[in-house]
Scaffold this active site. Sequence first.
Site, short mmCIF file in Angstrom:
data_model
loop_
_atom_site.label_atom_id
_atom_site.label_comp_id
_atom_site.label_asym_id
_atom_site.label_seq_id
_atom_site.Cartn_x
_atom_site.Cartn_y
_atom_site.Cartn_z
N HIS A 1 0.84 -1.20 0.00
CA HIS A 1 0.00 0.00 0.00
C HIS A 1 0.88 1.24 0.00
O HIS A 1 2.05 1.19 0.41
CB HIS A 1 -0.87 0.05 1.27
CG HIS A 1 -1.96 -0.96 1.33
ND1 HIS A 1 -2.10 -1.84 2.38
CD2 HIS A 1 -2.98 -1.22 0.48
CE1 HIS A 1 -3.18 -2.60 2.18
NE2 HIS A 1 -3.72 -2.25 1.03
N CYS B 1 -2.78 0.52 9.76
CA CYS B 1 -3.87 -0.39 9.35
C CYS B 1 -4.80 -0.76 10.50
O CYS B 1 -5.92 -1.18 10.26
CB CYS B 1 -3.34 -1.72 8.83
SG CYS B 1 -1.72 -1.70 8.15
C1 CIR Z 1 -3.60 -7.76 3.66
O1 CIR Z 1 -2.73 -8.25 2.93
O2 CIR Z 1 -4.62 -7.24 3.21
C2 CIR Z 1 -3.39 -7.79 5.15
N1 CIR Z 1 -2.77 -9.01 5.50
C3 CIR Z 1 -2.56 -6.63 5.61
C4 CIR Z 1 -3.25 -5.31 5.40
C5 CIR Z 1 -2.42 -4.18 5.83
N2 CIR Z 1 -3.17 -2.97 5.71
C6 CIR Z 1 -2.64 -1.78 5.52
O3 CIR Z 1 -1.43 -1.64 5.32
N3 CIR Z 1 -3.46 -0.74 5.47
#
Ligand code: CIR
Length: 256
Positions: free
Chosen positions: A163, A250
């Site tokens: 991201h 997140c």
């Molecule tokens: C994913 O791959 O969607 C989750 N395991 C991690 C999400 C992390 N989110 C973020 O950086 N906003």
Amino acid sequence: MSKFSRAIVRAVPRTLEGGITTAQLGKPDYDLACEQHARYVAALRELGLQVEVLEADDRFPDSVFVEDPAVVTERCALITRPGAATRRGEATAVAAALEPLYGKLERIEEPGTLEGGDVLQIGERFFVGVSARTNRAGAEQLARILANYDYHAELVPLRHFLHLKTGVSHVGGGKLLLAGELADCPQFAACDRWLVPHEETYCANAIQVNGTVMLPLGYPRTRRHIEETGRPVVELAMSEFQKVDGGLSCLSLRIP
Ligand code: CIR
């Protein structure tokens, strides 16, 4: 700079170890993840936020990463359409928590995909990563929605980071932490920048809450730099979330 008054977080699901990951750091430990999450919530409360903790939902292993199914601003909130199809059901509970605060919620519609981790706000400006999770259609929809609320948004193409906010954070006063492929991103070239050393890349995902910078534990060079700029720092253990590609931003939706 906006002051945050509330945050929404979501309790850790028992299925966390099934979360999507590229990290080769082993399986997260559920009990330790709960401890780290509780410490994170306590830190937000200590910084003056009213924190709503949504119930865990074991059907969605990544649902603790509550930042991705929504984008919240001073003027509007929207429900995203995650590029990771396994994450699309996470939005229902998040929307139910946001509706009483915002009334009408905007939405990203098919064929657009967008995840909140790709959205960085700096004052009235938004930067939207075009990533493996957020496509151009989703990023452009977001830019149009934000324009209706008198915000400006621009797209930032990503090659490697999961991201946008994996590699850039705003720690207040216009100062950015930048890592990896974003270190020489022209859109951030005029900003006050700290180039995060390669071995500290994970801490480029930091958050700023009402003047205090929350950093993951164990990144001394970046910590020292931020303290030298006069910003207080709170460090938080994040090992279990890092195992499933999650960072500090997140884990919450921070609401101005
Ligand atoms: C994913 O791959 O969607 C989750 N395991 C991690 C999400 C992390 N989110 C973020 O950086 N906003």
